[in-house]
Design an enzyme around this catalytic site. Structure first.
Site, PDB file in Angstrom:
ATOM      1  N   CYS A  70       0.917  -1.264  -0.195  1.00 23.72           N
ATOM      2  CA  CYS A  70      -0.137   0.048  -0.035  1.00 23.72           C
ATOM      3  C   CYS A  70       0.949   1.175  -0.243  1.00 23.72           C
ATOM      4  O   CYS A  70       0.335   2.323  -0.480  1.00 23.72           O
ATOM      5  CB  CYS A  70      -0.940   0.025   1.244  1.00 23.72           C
ATOM      6  SG  CYS A  70      -2.255  -1.348   1.192  1.00 23.72           S
ATOM      7  N   HIS A 111      -3.229   7.652   1.870  1.00 23.96           N
ATOM      8  CA  HIS A 111      -3.666   6.298   1.386  1.00 23.96           C
ATOM      9  C   HIS A 111      -5.143   6.235   2.016  1.00 23.96           C
ATOM     10  O   HIS A 111      -5.199   6.387   2.992  1.00 23.96           O
ATOM     11  CB  HIS A 111      -2.633   5.360   2.028  1.00 23.96           C
ATOM     12  CG  HIS A 111      -3.166   3.952   1.630  1.00 23.96           C
ATOM     13  ND1 HIS A 111      -3.623   3.448   0.450  1.00 23.96           N
ATOM     14  CD2 HIS A 111      -3.184   2.906   2.462  1.00 23.96           C
ATOM     15  CE1 HIS A 111      -3.943   2.286   0.655  1.00 23.96           C
ATOM     16  NE2 HIS A 111      -3.692   1.818   1.758  1.00 23.96           N
ATOM     17  N   ASN A 167     -10.036   0.288  -0.491  1.00 27.70           N
ATOM     18  CA  ASN A 167      -8.416   0.534  -0.229  1.00 27.70           C
ATOM     19  C   ASN A 167      -8.003  -0.241  -1.704  1.00 27.70           C
ATOM     20  O   ASN A 167      -8.189  -1.238  -1.866  1.00 27.70           O
ATOM     21  CB  ASN A 167      -8.069  -0.390   0.911  1.00 27.70           C
ATOM     22  CG  ASN A 167      -6.379  -0.468   0.980  1.00 27.70           C
ATOM     23  OD1 ASN A 167      -5.829   0.130   0.064  1.00 27.70           O
ATOM     24  ND2 ASN A 167      -6.222  -0.798   2.100  1.00 27.70           N
TER      25      ASN A 167
HETATM   26  O1  UT7 Z   1      -3.958  -0.647   3.242  1.00 25.43           O
HETATM   27  C1  UT7 Z   1      -2.979  -1.428   4.107  1.00 25.43           C
HETATM   28  C2  UT7 Z   1      -3.062  -1.048   5.431  1.00 25.43           C
HETATM   29  N1  UT7 Z   1      -4.320  -1.667   6.033  1.00 25.43           N
HETATM   30  C3  UT7 Z   1      -4.917  -0.923   6.721  1.00 25.43           C
HETATM   31  O2  UT7 Z   1      -4.596   0.221   6.976  1.00 25.43           O
HETATM   32  C4  UT7 Z   1      -6.158  -1.647   7.595  1.00 25.43           C
HETATM   33  C5  UT7 Z   1      -6.221  -1.340   8.877  1.00 25.43           C
HETATM   34  N2  UT7 Z   1      -7.250  -1.767   9.799  1.00 25.43           N
HETATM   35  C6  UT7 Z   1      -8.472  -1.606   9.713  1.00 25.43           C
HETATM   36  O3  UT7 Z   1      -8.792  -0.631   8.721  1.00 25.43           O
HETATM   37  C7  UT7 Z   1      -9.444  -2.006  10.683  1.00 25.43           C
HETATM   38  O4  UT7 Z   1      -8.931  -2.673  11.743  1.00 25.43           O
HETATM   39  C8  UT7 Z   1     -10.529  -3.063   9.976  1.00 25.43           C
HETATM   40  C9  UT7 Z   1     -11.596  -2.317   9.343  1.00 25.43           C
HETATM   41  C10 UT7 Z   1      -9.588  -4.084   9.210  1.00 25.43           C
HETATM   42  C11 UT7 Z   1     -11.106  -3.845  11.112  1.00 25.43           C
HETATM   43  O5  UT7 Z   1     -11.713  -2.821  11.999  1.00 25.43           O
HETATM   44  P1  UT7 Z   1     -11.678  -2.784  13.770  1.00 25.43           P
HETATM   45  O6  UT7 Z   1     -12.411  -1.932  14.419  1.00 25.43           O
HETATM   46  O7  UT7 Z   1     -10.205  -2.725  13.795  1.00 25.43           O
HETATM   47  O8  UT7 Z   1     -12.519  -4.240  13.839  1.00 25.43           O
HETATM   48  P2  UT7 Z   1     -11.559  -5.506  14.540  1.00 25.43           P
HETATM   49  O9  UT7 Z   1     -10.689  -6.298  13.744  1.00 25.43           O
HETATM   50  O10 UT7 Z   1     -10.881  -5.263  15.937  1.00 25.43           O
HETATM   51  O11 UT7 Z   1     -12.880  -6.382  14.821  1.00 25.43           O
HETATM   52  C12 UT7 Z   1     -14.062  -6.053  15.516  1.00 25.43           C
HETATM   53  C13 UT7 Z   1     -15.032  -6.837  15.281  1.00 25.43           C
HETATM   54  C14 UT7 Z   1     -14.832  -8.401  15.402  1.00 25.43           C
HETATM   55  O12 UT7 Z   1     -15.672  -9.057  16.175  1.00 25.43           O
HETATM   56  P3  UT7 Z   1     -15.609  -9.559  17.551  1.00 25.43           P
HETATM   57  O13 UT7 Z   1     -14.495 -10.395  17.518  1.00 25.43           O
HETATM   58  O14 UT7 Z   1     -15.483  -8.310  18.446  1.00 25.43           O
HETATM   59  O15 UT7 Z   1     -16.818 -10.340  18.007  1.00 25.43           O
HETATM   60  C15 UT7 Z   1     -14.685  -8.901  14.063  1.00 25.43           C
HETATM   61  O16 UT7 Z   1     -14.631 -10.285  13.913  1.00 25.43           O
HETATM   62  O17 UT7 Z   1     -15.714  -6.799  14.015  1.00 25.43           O
HETATM   63  C16 UT7 Z   1     -15.947  -8.218  13.233  1.00 25.43           C
HETATM   64  N3  UT7 Z   1     -15.592  -7.888  11.842  1.00 25.43           N
HETATM   65  C17 UT7 Z   1     -16.766  -7.686  11.218  1.00 25.43           C
HETATM   66  N4  UT7 Z   1     -18.041  -7.795  11.580  1.00 25.43           N
HETATM   67  C18 UT7 Z   1     -18.735  -7.329  10.221  1.00 25.43           C
HETATM   68  C19 UT7 Z   1     -14.462  -7.886  11.258  1.00 25.43           C
HETATM   69  N5  UT7 Z   1     -15.018  -7.720   9.952  1.00 25.43           N
HETATM   70  C20 UT7 Z   1     -16.087  -7.593   9.972  1.00 25.43           C
HETATM   71  C21 UT7 Z   1     -17.159  -7.253   9.030  1.00 25.43           C
HETATM   72  N6  UT7 Z   1     -18.420  -7.204   9.201  1.00 25.43           N
HETATM   73  N7  UT7 Z   1     -16.736  -7.247   7.533  1.00 25.43           N
END
Ligand code: UT7
Length: 324
Positions: A114, A251, A281
């Site tokens: 990225c 980004h 993204n």
């Molecule tokens: O471009 C390269 C660099 N990449 C990035 O910059 C991405 C960086 N990360 C992010 O943007 C975020 O971490 C995400 C969007 C990927 C995830 O958001 P988050 O607020 O960090 O969520 P999380 O990973 O802590 O997950 C929270 C909850 C989890 O459920 P539990 O364990 O709390 O029950 C996940 O399983 O959200 C759940 N979850 C979803 N729920 C519904 C993860 N993906 C989804 C989804 N729909 N698509």
């Protein structure tokens, strides 16, 4: 006098197939509401069957050349950032070169995921300053839809396909921060964080293309910590501060990361170019796509200071400061 690399034109291409968040609702345990609120993403573009990264890149390159009022014959080299090449080799850049009808000059790929476009831009600037070319096409192009695990809701809702390009041209400047063109760059990598974001296949390991794996919340923390820092480092090198910045072109991974970075830099959101809602993204393509969209709207005025920043797999991250 100092040789500077000035952006003469920008262009982009997005595949026709637009996929709304609702498309995922019937396939995965997810919702439009979750995707919008956690990422800011509303839709993304996916390449058609048979449409490759070089196809997208060639269209973006032609658009950038048109805006620059140049033809392929004016270009001395092509540097293309991608992690989703058509083939293991040759470089996608050489396929773009031949697609543009060019058979002279250099053409090679840069792979910093990225952060790829930031690295490619810094690389092109170094080449121009070293006198290895006067006009360089710098492209970010990706088909991340090809490396998604469609059962992993934590990643497959985030990414999209597309390409963006800029034409850089050498111009003499006074060597001060008032010069037009690229003023400073800051590049960083830390391979100890490999496990946070990687693809689980490759030529010399599995012999397959593999699929993207990410510990999103850990990458998120690194992004919030590292992006404002690299932007400040690049601004320092240019002899500028956050108050000199007219536009942040980040980004486009996650609206919450973008907002946190802008806040740390003391920038209101109306100084931030935002395309994440419509593109998702697009990895190395996201910054040149955002540059081209904003340029097409006439948002950038001559003399304005732009800061780009990105982080991705590696981890690799960096920032480029330029005067439009
Ligand atoms: O471009 C390269 C660099 N990449 C990035 O910059 C991405 C960086 N990360 C992010 O943007 C975020 O971490 C995400 C969007 C990927 C995830 O958001 P988050 O607020 O960090 O969520 P999380 O990973 O802590 O997950 C929270 C909850 C989890 O459920 P539990 O364990 O709390 O029950 C996940 O399983 O959200 C759940 N979850 C979803 N729920 C519904 C993860 N993906 C989804 C989804 N729909 N698509």
């Amino acid at each position: 006098m100092t040789r500077r690399s000035v952006i003469r034109g920008t262009g982009h291409y997005l595949p026709e197939n637009v996929v709304e968040n609702s498309w995922f609702e019937s396939r995965l345990d997810t919702s439009d509401e979750w995707i919008r609120s956690r990422t800011g993403i509303e839709r993304r573009h996916f390449a058609a069957d048979g449409q490759t990264t070089s196809d997208l890149a060639i269209r973006a390159a032609r658009a950038a050349l048109d805006r620059a009022g140049m033809t392929p014959a004016d270009i001395d080299g092509i540097i293309l950032a991608t992690s989703t090449p058509d083939f293991t080799f040759p470089a996608v850049a050489t396929m773009v070169q031949s697609g543009l009808g060019m058979s002279r000059g250099f053409a090679y790929d840069v792979q910093a995921v990225c952060a790829g476009f930031v690295f490619a831009l810094a690389n092109a600037d170094a080449m121009i300053r070293a006198g290895l070319g006067d006009r360089v096409l710098v492209i970010g192009a990706e088909t991340f839809s090809r490396i998604m695990d469609w059962t992993d809701r934590g990643t497959c809702v985030l990414f999209g396909d597309g390409a963006g390009a800029v034409v850089l041209e050498a111009q003499e400047g006074a060597g001060t921060s008032d010069d037009r063109g690229i003023l400073s760059c800051d590049l960083n990598s830390d391979g100890t964080h490999r496990e946070l974001l990687y693809v689980d296949g490759g030529v010399s390991s599995t012999g397959t293309a593999g699929q993207l794996r990410m510990q999103g919340n850990l990458v998120f923390r690194h992004a919030v910590e590292k992006l404002a820092k690299t932007a400040h480092t690049a601004l320092d090198k240019a002899g500028l501060t956050g108050s000199d910045v007219d536009w942040l072109v980040p980004h486009q991974a996650n609206m919450r990361i973008i907002t946190a970075t802008a806040q740390k830099m003391g920038l209101p959101l109306d100084k931030v170019v935002l395309t994440v809602a419509d593109h998702g993204n697009t990895s190395a393509a996201s910054i040149p796509l955002a540059l081209s969209v904003a340029d097409g709207r006439g948002q950038f005025k001559p003399g304005q200071v732009l800061v780009t920043e990105a982080i991705g797999g590696g981890l690799s991250w960096g920032s480029v400061v330029l005067r439009w």
